[in-house]
Write a protein that holds these residues in place. Sequence first.
Motif, PDB file in Angstrom:
ATOM      1  N   PRO A 168       0.659  -1.536   0.096  1.00 19.90           N
ATOM      2  CA  PRO A 168      -0.318   0.158   0.102  1.00 19.90           C
ATOM      3  C   PRO A 168       0.562   1.444  -0.009  1.00 19.90           C
ATOM      4  CG  PRO A 168      -0.824  -1.643   1.693  1.00 19.90           C
ATOM      5  CD  PRO A 168       0.993  -2.005   0.543  1.00 19.90           C
ATOM      6  N   GLU A 169       2.035   1.404   0.818  1.00 17.00           N
ATOM      7  CA  GLU A 169       2.893   2.582   0.820  1.00 17.00           C
ATOM      8  C   GLU A 169       3.969   2.462  -0.759  1.00 17.00           C
ATOM      9  OE1 GLU A 169       6.979   3.256   3.684  1.00 17.00           O
ATOM     10  OE2 GLU A 169       5.789   2.179   3.946  1.00 17.00           O
ATOM     11  N   PHE A 170       4.539   1.660  -1.529  1.00 15.95           N
ATOM     12  CA  PHE A 170       4.550   1.412  -2.699  1.00 15.95           C
ATOM     13  C   PHE A 170       4.040   1.236  -4.122  1.00 15.95           C
ATOM     14  CE2 PHE A 170       8.182   0.639   0.487  1.00 15.95           C
ATOM     15  CZ  PHE A 170       8.504   1.879   1.246  1.00 15.95           C
ATOM     16  N   HIS A 171       2.673   0.749  -3.515  1.00  9.85           N
ATOM     17  CA  HIS A 171       2.149   0.461  -4.797  1.00  9.85           C
ATOM     18  C   HIS A 171       2.814  -0.575  -5.400  1.00  9.85           C
ATOM     19  CE1 HIS A 171       0.432   4.738  -4.152  1.00  9.85           C
ATOM     20  NE2 HIS A 171       1.576   4.617  -3.741  1.00  9.85           N
ATOM     21  N   TRP A 172       3.342  -1.686  -5.082  1.00 11.55           N
ATOM     22  CA  TRP A 172       3.420  -2.657  -5.348  1.00 11.55           C
ATOM     23  C   TRP A 172       2.283  -3.418  -6.097  1.00 11.55           C
ATOM     24  CZ3 TRP A 172       7.506  -4.602  -2.081  1.00 11.55           C
ATOM     25  CH2 TRP A 172       8.611  -4.321  -1.691  1.00 11.55           C
ATOM     26  N   THR A 173       2.667  -4.016  -6.875  1.00 11.95           N
ATOM     27  CA  THR A 173       1.992  -5.512  -7.947  1.00 11.95           C
ATOM     28  C   THR A 173       2.705  -6.878  -7.414  1.00 11.95           C
ATOM     29  OG1 THR A 173       2.815  -5.339 -10.262  1.00 11.95           O
ATOM     30  CG2 THR A 173       1.296  -3.794  -9.392  1.00 11.95           C
ATOM     31  N   ASN A 174       1.784  -7.839  -7.913  1.00 14.22           N
ATOM     32  CA  ASN A 174       2.279  -9.684  -7.574  1.00 14.22           C
ATOM     33  C   ASN A 174       3.567  -9.048  -8.435  1.00 14.22           C
ATOM     34  OD1 ASN A 174       0.698 -11.156  -6.036  1.00 14.22           O
ATOM     35  ND2 ASN A 174      -0.790 -11.081  -7.227  1.00 14.22           N
ATOM     36  N   SER A 175       3.625  -8.849  -9.866  1.00 15.48           N
ATOM     37  CA  SER A 175       4.972  -8.885 -10.645  1.00 15.48           C
ATOM     38  C   SER A 175       5.807  -7.509  -9.518  1.00 15.48           C
ATOM     39  CB  SER A 175       4.270  -7.984 -12.267  1.00 15.48           C
ATOM     40  OG  SER A 175       3.792  -8.625 -12.662  1.00 15.48           O
ATOM     41  N   ASP A 176       5.837  -6.934  -9.244  1.00 10.09           N
ATOM     42  CA  ASP A 176       7.324  -5.909  -8.757  1.00 10.09           C
ATOM     43  C   ASP A 176       7.395  -6.784  -7.115  1.00 10.09           C
ATOM     44  OD1 ASP A 176       6.447  -4.109 -10.132  1.00 10.09           O
ATOM     45  OD2 ASP A 176       5.109  -3.420  -9.085  1.00 10.09           O
ATOM     46  N   GLN A 233      -5.617 -10.514 -14.438  1.00 15.03           N
ATOM     47  CA  GLN A 233      -6.298  -9.801 -15.568  1.00 15.03           C
ATOM     48  C   GLN A 233      -7.404 -10.458 -16.528  1.00 15.03           C
ATOM     49  OE1 GLN A 233      -2.642  -7.560 -16.092  1.00 15.03           O
ATOM     50  NE2 GLN A 233      -2.185  -7.022 -14.408  1.00 15.03           N
ATOM     51  N   THR A 234      -6.583 -10.330 -16.494  1.00 16.37           N
ATOM     52  CA  THR A 234      -7.657 -11.986 -18.243  1.00 16.37           C
ATOM     53  C   THR A 234      -9.017 -13.029 -17.413  1.00 16.37           C
ATOM     54  OG1 THR A 234      -6.377 -13.706 -18.098  1.00 16.37           O
ATOM     55  CG2 THR A 234      -5.841 -11.750 -19.254  1.00 16.37           C
ATOM     56  N   GLN A 235      -8.967 -12.811 -15.893  1.00 13.82           N
ATOM     57  CA  GLN A 235      -9.655 -13.874 -15.886  1.00 13.82           C
ATOM     58  C   GLN A 235      -8.930 -15.367 -16.365  1.00 13.82           C
ATOM     59  OE1 GLN A 235     -11.928 -13.912 -12.600  1.00 13.82           O
ATOM     60  NE2 GLN A 235     -10.092 -12.422 -12.866  1.00 13.82           N
ATOM     61  N   MET A 236      -8.706 -15.565 -16.993  1.00 14.05           N
ATOM     62  CA  MET A 236      -7.750 -16.481 -17.418  1.00 14.05           C
ATOM     63  C   MET A 236      -8.989 -17.626 -16.981  1.00 14.05           C
ATOM     64  SD  MET A 236      -4.508 -18.824 -17.493  1.00 14.05           S
ATOM     65  CE  MET A 236      -4.373 -19.197 -15.522  1.00 14.05           C
ATOM     66  N   LYS A 237      -8.808 -18.906 -17.540  1.00 14.34           N
ATOM     67  CA  LYS A 237      -9.704 -20.420 -16.896  1.00 14.34           C
ATOM     68  C   LYS A 237      -8.224 -21.435 -17.110  1.00 14.34           C
ATOM     69  CE  LYS A 237     -14.253 -18.433 -17.916  1.00 14.34           C
ATOM     70  NZ  LYS A 237     -16.022 -18.896 -17.856  1.00 14.34           N
ATOM     71  N   PHE A 238      -8.942 -22.009 -16.340  1.00 14.16           N
ATOM     72  CA  PHE A 238      -8.131 -23.202 -16.535  1.00 14.16           C
ATOM     73  C   PHE A 238      -8.369 -24.327 -15.478  1.00 14.16           C
ATOM     74  CE2 PHE A 238      -4.462 -26.574 -15.597  1.00 14.16           C
ATOM     75  CZ  PHE A 238      -4.191 -26.687 -17.003  1.00 14.16           C
ATOM     76  N   MET A 239      -8.908 -25.404 -16.026  1.00 15.77           N
ATOM     77  CA  MET A 239      -9.379 -26.979 -15.136  1.00 15.77           C
ATOM     78  C   MET A 239     -10.403 -26.518 -13.712  1.00 15.77           C
ATOM     79  SD  MET A 239      -7.533 -29.758 -16.384  1.00 15.77           S
ATOM     80  CE  MET A 239      -7.752 -31.342 -15.264  1.00 15.77           C
ATOM     81  N   GLY A 240     -11.374 -25.645 -14.867  1.00 13.86           N
ATOM     82  CA  GLY A 240     -12.421 -25.438 -13.691  1.00 13.86           C
ATOM     83  C   GLY A 240     -12.219 -24.634 -12.676  1.00 13.86           C
ATOM     84  N   PHE A 241     -11.015 -23.612 -12.799  1.00 13.69           N
ATOM     85  CA  PHE A 241     -11.216 -22.474 -12.000  1.00 13.69           C
ATOM     86  C   PHE A 241     -10.447 -21.095 -12.544  1.00 13.69           C
ATOM     87  CE2 PHE A 241      -8.504 -26.258 -10.252  1.00 13.69           C
ATOM     88  CZ  PHE A 241      -9.766 -26.100  -8.745  1.00 13.69           C
ATOM     89  N   GLN A 242     -10.890 -19.655 -12.040  1.00 12.32           N
ATOM     90  CA  GLN A 242     -10.525 -19.134 -12.852  1.00 12.32           C
ATOM     91  C   GLN A 242     -10.137 -17.803 -12.272  1.00 12.32           C
ATOM     92  OE1 GLN A 242     -14.245 -17.710 -13.770  1.00 12.32           O
ATOM     93  NE2 GLN A 242     -14.355 -15.148 -14.459  1.00 12.32           N
ATOM     94  N   GLY A 243      -9.534 -16.964 -12.750  1.00 13.37           N
ATOM     95  CA  GLY A 243      -7.896 -15.615 -12.412  1.00 13.37           C
ATOM     96  C   GLY A 243      -7.336 -16.600 -11.511  1.00 13.37           C
ATOM     97  N   GLU A 244      -7.041 -15.662 -10.996  1.00 13.34           N
ATOM     98  CA  GLU A 244      -5.626 -16.477 -10.048  1.00 13.34           C
ATOM     99  C   GLU A 244      -5.794 -17.379  -9.572  1.00 13.34           C
ATOM    100  OE1 GLU A 244      -3.513 -13.286  -7.757  1.00 13.34           O
ATOM    101  OE2 GLU A 244      -4.581 -11.636  -7.589  1.00 13.34           O
ATOM    102  N   GLU A 245      -7.089 -17.577  -9.062  1.00 12.19           N
ATOM    103  CA  GLU A 245      -7.618 -19.108  -8.827  1.00 12.19           C
ATOM    104  C   GLU A 245      -6.675 -20.336  -9.046  1.00 12.19           C
ATOM    105  OE1 GLU A 245     -10.267 -21.279  -6.496  1.00 12.19           O
ATOM    106  OE2 GLU A 245     -10.966 -18.547  -6.871  1.00 12.19           O
TER     107      GLU A 245
END
Length: 478
Positions: A41-49, A433-445
């Motif tokens: 929250p202080e430095f505005h990092w993303t998962n990629s950072d 970001q893309t809400q990717m789907k794989f093996m019944g899961f979606q997004g980060e899951e």
Amino acid sequence: MTNVKKSTYRWSICMLLFFATTINYMDRQVLSLTWKDFISPEFHWTNSDYGLITALFSIFYAVSMLFAGRLVDWLDTKKGFLWAIGVWSVGAVLHAFCGIATSGIVAGEWFVGFHGAKEAIAGVNDVSRVINVSVVLFIFARFVLAVGEAGNFPAAIKATAEYFPKKDRALSTSIFNAGATVGALAAPLTIPIIAQKWGWEMSFIIIGALGFVWMGFWNFMYKKPHEHPKVNKDELEYIMQDNDQEPVLAEGEKAKKVSLIGAFKHRQTWAFAFGKFMTDGVWWFFLFWMPAYLSSVYDIKSSDTEGQLAIFVLYVITLLSIIGGWLPTYFVDKKGFDPYQGRMRSMLIFAFIPLVVLVAQPLGHYTYWIPVVLIGLAAAAHQAWSANIFSTVGDMFPRRMIATVTGIGGLAGGVGSTFINYGSGILFDHAGQTQMKFMGFQGEEAGYFIVFSFCAVAYLIAWVVMKSLVPRMEMIKD
């Protein structure tokens, strides 16, 4: 005539190694337990950072392992370990001042405290500059931490080979290696509390200071076993019972030089390196990403009691890894296996356990406790595997090569860790970001399910390749 009881000072050394490894992993965990809820929250990092920072730490650690092993063989165990923990403790404390340095660079406010730095950064409109500067500063702090931490395992494995006969090395290694679990266990119970009460900066300072305390104990307690007044004749004979072991050198006595390139000519080196490459990243993924996994998928924060309890339970389960030290001894003493054969049989058993991670994500829809328990079992299997793969080096290489070969394996493990940590950060951001789907899961899951699937099968792949390269016990005589 008075019977003198055999001394047991070797276990005091084992406990010193245990505490060093505990501190090592607590220092490593501070960032993973503070970045999502306190630092981001202080430095505005993303998962990629965060993924970039952890990936570069893995690279720094990997390359440093190669040279740390050589350095420990050159300086020898006592001095090598002192240098290692001194450097990594400085690196740990440096993290705390990244906020002030960011404030100075992006806002021109250098002479401020931790709270003042937060206020100065909050007033900066150019968020991308805050992100870039803070990430670079944390990368530098992680670099110093990695250079020092790289010396821990080469020095610890070398000390174990000096103080324990082959048949006890897996047990002693599993005991000191359990420090990784205890460190990971203590971290979620202490670090978020410190960060919440006194700020994330103090969590780096307080945990980092523990290394300097340990250095005092090591300096006064460690000597070669045949020079130590607390190691009597009977214990020394027990330590040196392996007929094929070369004598332990006195402090300052020079051994035959070990060629780094020459070490690669042995199939044993490649087997150890491949095993580390395939499996080290699994442990580091669990270590670095489990708090974020609980936060992203189940909205459970590391600062919440629920989150702290979940991580605590996960690492309590990991303590089952102590079986990793007992099982090879059982195969050697009861089944007549040689040490390497007993270790490989044990490692095959441990390689099957992580398969439970395949169902962690599917069953997680019932309750988050299912993935916590299953990943805990996989982590325990990893630590049991780790204790044994480290011991194979002592089984097959002379003492003067142990730290060097351990460093080569550490390099390979660090490269594997880099791939999984950096790749995971990119994958999770893309999946979200893309809400990717794989093996019944979606997004980060969906992203987590893909990484969990790799973690599940990595050990079996590693075992098959290792067994193919070194089918049976072969002691290096060079």
